[in-house]
Design a protein around this motif. Structure first.
Motif, PDB file in Angstrom:
ATOM      1  N   ILE A  10     100.272  -2.982  55.504  1.00  0.00           N
ATOM      2  CA  ILE A  10     101.309  -3.904  54.998  1.00  0.00           C
ATOM      3  C   ILE A  10     102.689  -3.309  55.297  1.00  0.00           C
ATOM      4  O   ILE A  10     103.623  -4.014  55.682  1.00  0.00           O
ATOM      5  CB  ILE A  10     101.089  -4.185  53.486  1.00  0.00           C
ATOM      6  CG1 ILE A  10      99.758  -4.947  53.293  1.00  0.00           C
ATOM      7  CG2 ILE A  10     102.252  -4.964  52.896  1.00  0.00           C
ATOM      8  CD1 ILE A  10      99.254  -5.009  51.854  1.00  0.00           C
ATOM      9  N   THR A  11     102.788  -1.981  55.186  1.00  0.00           N
ATOM     10  CA  THR A  11     104.056  -1.318  55.534  1.00  0.00           C
ATOM     11  C   THR A  11     104.348  -1.496  57.022  1.00  0.00           C
ATOM     12  O   THR A  11     105.486  -1.799  57.417  1.00  0.00           O
ATOM     13  CB  THR A  11     103.997   0.179  55.163  1.00  0.00           C
ATOM     14  OG1 THR A  11     103.693   0.290  53.776  1.00  0.00           O
ATOM     15  CG2 THR A  11     105.320   0.875  55.458  1.00  0.00           C
ATOM     16  N   ALA A  12     103.322  -1.330  57.870  1.00  0.00           N
ATOM     17  CA  ALA A  12     103.530  -1.502  59.319  1.00  0.00           C
ATOM     18  C   ALA A  12     104.024  -2.913  59.610  1.00  0.00           C
ATOM     19  O   ALA A  12     104.969  -3.108  60.386  1.00  0.00           O
ATOM     20  CB  ALA A  12     102.233  -1.206  60.081  1.00  0.00           C
ATOM     21  N   THR A  13     103.407  -3.904  58.973  1.00  0.00           N
ATOM     22  CA  THR A  13     103.855  -5.290  59.190  1.00  0.00           C
ATOM     23  C   THR A  13     105.319  -5.442  58.779  1.00  0.00           C
ATOM     24  O   THR A  13     106.100  -6.111  59.466  1.00  0.00           O
ATOM     25  CB  THR A  13     102.960  -6.275  58.401  1.00  0.00           C
ATOM     26  OG1 THR A  13     101.614  -6.122  58.856  1.00  0.00           O
ATOM     27  CG2 THR A  13     103.390  -7.712  58.598  1.00  0.00           C
ATOM     28  N   SER A  14     105.694  -4.774  57.677  1.00  0.00           N
ATOM     29  CA  SER A  14     107.093  -4.878  57.212  1.00  0.00           C
ATOM     30  C   SER A  14     108.068  -4.244  58.196  1.00  0.00           C
ATOM     31  O   SER A  14     109.262  -4.522  58.168  1.00  0.00           O
ATOM     32  CB  SER A  14     107.263  -4.211  55.837  1.00  0.00           C
ATOM     33  OG  SER A  14     107.388  -2.797  55.965  1.00  0.00           O
ATOM     34  N   MET A  15     107.558  -3.357  59.068  1.00  0.00           N
ATOM     35  CA  MET A  15     108.428  -2.648  60.022  1.00  0.00           C
ATOM     36  C   MET A  15     108.635  -3.412  61.325  1.00  0.00           C
ATOM     37  O   MET A  15     109.482  -3.031  62.140  1.00  0.00           O
ATOM     38  CB  MET A  15     107.817  -1.266  60.336  1.00  0.00           C
ATOM     39  CG  MET A  15     107.829  -0.311  59.146  1.00  0.00           C
ATOM     40  SD  MET A  15     106.797   1.161  59.442  1.00  0.00           S
ATOM     41  CE  MET A  15     107.829   2.093  60.581  1.00  0.00           C
TER      42      MET A  15
ATOM     43  N   ALA B 196     104.072  -4.444  46.496  1.00  0.00           N
ATOM     44  CA  ALA B 196     105.128  -4.159  45.524  1.00  0.00           C
ATOM     45  C   ALA B 196     105.235  -2.648  45.278  1.00  0.00           C
ATOM     46  O   ALA B 196     106.338  -2.090  45.173  1.00  0.00           O
ATOM     47  CB  ALA B 196     104.839  -4.900  44.212  1.00  0.00           C
ATOM     48  N   LEU B 197     104.091  -1.982  45.220  1.00  0.00           N
ATOM     49  CA  LEU B 197     104.091  -0.531  44.983  1.00  0.00           C
ATOM     50  C   LEU B 197     104.699   0.220  46.182  1.00  0.00           C
ATOM     51  O   LEU B 197     105.486   1.162  46.010  1.00  0.00           O
ATOM     52  CB  LEU B 197     102.640  -0.082  44.748  1.00  0.00           C
ATOM     53  CG  LEU B 197     102.414   1.272  44.100  1.00  0.00           C
ATOM     54  CD1 LEU B 197     103.140   1.388  42.759  1.00  0.00           C
ATOM     55  CD2 LEU B 197     100.915   1.505  43.900  1.00  0.00           C
ATOM     56  N   MET B 198     104.356  -0.220  47.375  1.00  0.00           N
ATOM     57  CA  MET B 198     104.922   0.431  48.574  1.00  0.00           C
ATOM     58  C   MET B 198     106.441   0.226  48.630  1.00  0.00           C
ATOM     59  O   MET B 198     107.178   1.083  49.115  1.00  0.00           O
ATOM     60  CB  MET B 198     104.261  -0.108  49.855  1.00  0.00           C
ATOM     61  CG  MET B 198     102.778   0.230  49.997  1.00  0.00           C
ATOM     62  SD  MET B 198     102.426   1.996  49.884  1.00  0.00           S
ATOM     63  CE  MET B 198     102.666   2.530  51.576  1.00  0.00           C
TER      64      MET B 198
ATOM     65  N   ALA C  43     106.163  -9.311  53.706  1.00  0.00           N
ATOM     66  CA  ALA C  43     105.271  -8.412  54.460  1.00  0.00           C
ATOM     67  C   ALA C  43     103.805  -8.733  54.151  1.00  0.00           C
ATOM     68  O   ALA C  43     102.964  -8.815  55.061  1.00  0.00           O
ATOM     69  CB  ALA C  43     105.583  -6.952  54.133  1.00  0.00           C
ATOM     70  N   VAL C  44     103.498  -8.953  52.867  1.00  0.00           N
ATOM     71  CA  VAL C  44     102.108  -9.259  52.487  1.00  0.00           C
ATOM     72  C   VAL C  44     101.690 -10.605  53.065  1.00  0.00           C
ATOM     73  O   VAL C  44     100.567 -10.767  53.569  1.00  0.00           O
ATOM     74  CB  VAL C  44     101.937  -9.242  50.942  1.00  0.00           C
ATOM     75  CG1 VAL C  44     100.531  -9.689  50.550  1.00  0.00           C
ATOM     76  CG2 VAL C  44     102.232  -7.856  50.385  1.00  0.00           C
ATOM     77  N   ASP C  45     102.619 -11.558  53.034  1.00  0.00           N
ATOM     78  CA  ASP C  45     102.312 -12.892  53.546  1.00  0.00           C
ATOM     79  C   ASP C  45     102.011 -12.841  55.063  1.00  0.00           C
ATOM     80  O   ASP C  45     101.018 -13.407  55.534  1.00  0.00           O
ATOM     81  CB  ASP C  45     103.518 -13.796  53.257  1.00  0.00           C
ATOM     82  CG  ASP C  45     103.229 -15.242  53.604  1.00  0.00           C
ATOM     83  OD1 ASP C  45     102.123 -15.718  53.287  1.00  0.00           O
ATOM     84  OD2 ASP C  45     104.103 -15.892  54.216  1.00  0.00           O
TER      85      ASP C  45
END
Ligand code: GLU
Length: 344
Positions: A149-154, A201-203, A216-218
């Motif tokens: 999920i972090t990678a997607t956010s990047m 949310a935690l990340m 990012a999750v979506d």
């Protein structure tokens, strides 16, 4: 001075050199025979069960069983059902990680996420807590949900649509055809992914995700719902085996220099908690998804994929693991194995 047994030692060295010599390429007939044998052997096994924590996955036909092996010179071999599509699920994590490397270089992954196995389940929240509190930073990897999920956010892009389109296009370039999303799976997971929302949310709370964790999750959920068949996945794997150049379309779809890092993360964390066992048996960087697909990469030789929804306890497709192991070992796919040691 020549020792008394110098001749004997010379002979042994010569034999050792022959034993380590690269195997001659397998013929098409040999490859097809290996696929057909694995298909026949595992077609009727009844072990495993579809994932059901995403309701739509429980409804997929458990009998779908397709094998595709694509060589680095672009020959496609198949057995069984290579037309039926399943959702790509976690296999997408490989390609989104690669996309981030394309845009920001491999160091961005190590520095923001980490590249170590967590030893915990793919959607573990404890793993995040442990990385943050005990290890003090980026000690996860992009193939478990917090890292993915972090990678997607990047992934860079001016809007949600732009980010999504670049992820989808990147997957399509690996498959060699325009891929689409299985809307039923996307809707089903979007309605039941509270745990992934909590992870996002935690990340964000710990600063791994910089902003908009909900988006990012979506997008992560949508990428997991990309529909693929065994042939798509086999071509995607073969592109990694072929230094980032799709051997069917001839297009260089990722930078050559990032391929080793992608394969390294697959080797350490590709099959959930059974990644070590998998590597022990096959030596192949691989990635599974709860939709029932597994891709595996024999660098310089071939990519292989199997689609078969019933999973074992660890979350890996039962038939896919068995078929890929047999086929790869028959075809000397294990990059660590001297040729003589794995000939069966
Ligand atoms: N979309 C799935 C999830 O986040 C992917 C899981 C998987 O294939 O491992 O739960």
């Amino acid at each position: 001075m020549r020792s008394r047994n110098g001749g004997f030692i010379g002979l042994i060295s010569l034999l050792a050199v022959f034993a380590m010599a690269p195997v001659r390429a397998q013929t098409s007939d040999q490859i097809q025979a290996a696929l057909d044998a694995a298909y026949a052997k595992y077609k009727d096994i009844k072990e495993g069960k579809n994932a059901d924590y995403i309701p739509a996955l429980a409804r997929v036909d458990p009998k779908i069983f397709g094998i595709a092996l694509v060589t680095t010179d672009g020959k496609i071999h198949t057995a069984g059902d290579v037309k039926s599509e399943v959702s790509i699920q976690s296999i997408s994590k490989v390609f989104t990680m690669a996309k981030v490397m394309e845009q920001q270089g491999p160091d961005a992954i190590v520095q923001r996420i980490g590249v170590d196995a967590t030893g915990m389940r793919f959607n573990s929240i404890v793993a995040v807590e442990f990385a943050e509190k005990a290890l003090g930073g980026p000690e996860i990897n992009p193939l478990v949900n917090p890292g993915a999920i972090t990678a997607t956010s990047m992934v860079q892009g001016g809007s949600r649509d732009e980010v999504w389109q670049s992820i989808l296009d990147f997957h399509s370039a690996f498959a060699g055809r325009p891929l689409r999303v299985d809307q039923e799976v996307f809707d089903s997971e979007a309605a039941s992914n509270q745990r992934n929302q909590a992870i996002g949310a935690l990340m964000y709370a710990y600063g791994f995700i910089k902003d908009n964790p909900g988006q990012a999750v979506d997008i992560y959920t949508e990428q997991c719902a990309i529909a693929v068949n065994a042939k798509d996945l086999g071509t995607m794997a073969a592109t990694l085996a072929n230094a980032g150049k799709n051997p069917v379309t001839g297009k260089q779809v990722m930078k050559v220099q990032n391929v080793p890092e992608v394969l390294a993360v697959m080797a350490t964390a590709g099959l959930y908690d059974d990644s070590g066992k998998w590597l022990y048996r096959t030596g192949l960087p691989a990635k599974s998804g709860v939709g029932g697909g597994i891709i595996a990469v024999s660098p310089g030789k071939f990519g292989i994929a199997v689609v078969s929804p019933p999973l074992d306890e660890a979350g890996n497709s039962v038939r896919a693991q068995k078929a890929i192991t047999d086929i790869s070992n028959t075809l000397h796919g294990n990059p660590y194995a001297p040729v003589s040691a794995k000939a069966k």
